[in-house]
Design an enzyme around this catalytic site. Structure first.
Site, PDB file in Angstrom:
ATOM      1  N   SER A  98       0.810  -1.219   0.000  1.00  0.00           N
ATOM      2  CA  SER A  98       0.000   0.000   0.000  1.00  0.00           C
ATOM      3  C   SER A  98       0.845   1.272   0.000  1.00  0.00           C
ATOM      4  CB  SER A  98      -0.937   0.004   1.213  1.00  0.00           C
ATOM      5  OG  SER A  98      -1.772  -1.125   1.217  1.00  0.00           O
ATOM      6  N   HIS A 102       0.825   4.533   4.410  1.00  0.00           N
ATOM      7  CA  HIS A 102       0.153   5.283   3.352  1.00  0.00           C
ATOM      8  C   HIS A 102       0.678   6.718   3.262  1.00  0.00           C
ATOM      9  CE1 HIS A 102      -3.626   2.473   3.356  1.00  0.00           C
ATOM     10  NE2 HIS A 102      -2.491   1.830   3.130  1.00  0.00           N
TER      11      HIS A 102
END
Length: 278
Positions: free
Chosen positions: A180, A226
């Site tokens: 991610s 993230h």
């Protein structure tokens, strides 16, 4: 509205992708990405067409690196399915002791490979599918725009920065894994590229807002990965696509920013290691 630098009476919203000067339809010359002005075309080597990042265009599959990255992720996933114990050696861990008096494992003990191996590690099919879908949708066009080496730099540095922030800010015994952070980095670089090319940013902006909103919903998602990946990807992407004054020292600026992001990540890693080392 700007006016063409060669025809002052003609308004235009198009700029040369190399020198940023406004050009009208009579002056614009199609390039691999966007348009260039006559001076830049005359000054550029005819035999070496270049993309918006200044890299020479290469023959072959423009999405080759993206396909290889997806292949690596899928291969690691299948390997973990065949041998679940493998995940223990690849996931991101700061410092973990399974039992009192047992061996200590984690990044703080010198297992720095975990910072990148965890970026290619998934244990659930839906986790793998979601990240690979994002990698394919965003990564393919970005690779075609930046070139293979620059694109791979964005991916790996985003993944490393995300892992470094996770290592710095999460409990040392909390395992983290997934691509991610690297995928968020590709979104960050794509947003910068679209801003640079004056494309409609609504689609990518909307997707980023949605993804960031999901990041902070309590669900076990690592917001550190993230955010770290997104910031690193945007910084490296900006260095890749924004031309320097007159185009001078552009390559040096690009790789200097890559080194800066790497050193910043390394500093976070060393700081956390010092905290966790008795």
């Amino acid at each position: 509205m700007d006016t063409c630098y060669r025809h002052a009476d003609r308004e235009t919203g198009i700029r040369c992708t190399r020198c940023e000067r406004p050009i009208c339809p009579d002056c614009m010359i199609s390039a691999s990405v966007g348009y260039q002005c006559p001076e830049c075309v005359r000054g550029a080597p005819v035999a070496v067409p270049r993309n918006v990042a200044g890299a020479a265009l290469t023959a072959g599959d423009p999405h080759l690196v993206t396909k290889i990255l997806i292949g690596i992720n899928v291969t690691v996933f299948l390997a973990v399915l065949a041998s679940p114990a493998l995940a223990v050696h690849l996931e991101l861990l700061g410092r973990y002791v399974e039992y009192i008096g047992g061996p200590v494992q984690g990044v703080s003990t010198g297992e720095y490979h975990r910072l990148l191996t965890s970026v290619f590690l998934h244990q659930e099919w839906w986790h793998l599918a979601g990240n690979m879908l994002g990698l394919w949708v965003v990564g393919g066009p970005l690779e075609a725009a930046l070139g293979r080496a620059r694109y791979l730099s964005v991916y790996l540095l985003s993944g490393l920065a995300g892992s470094a922030l996770v290592y710095l800010l999460t409990p040392p015994n909390l395992a983290t894994l997934g691509a991610s952070g690297a995928v968020f980095g590709l979104f960050g670089a794509t947003a910068v590229l679209m801003r640079r090319m004056r494309y409609d940013m609504a689609p990518v902006a909307g997707m980023l807002v949605l993804m960031l909103a999901m990041t902070f919903i309590p669900s076990g998602v690592s917001w550190q990965a993230h955010i770290g990946g997104l910031v690193a990807g945007a910084l490296v992407g900006a260095a890749m696509v924004w031309p320097t004054a007159g185009g001078r020292n552009r390559v040096a600026v690009q790789w200097a920013v890559c080194v800066l992001v790497f050193c910043t990540s390394a500093a976070m890693i060393l700081l956390r290691t010092a905290e966790l080392t008795p």
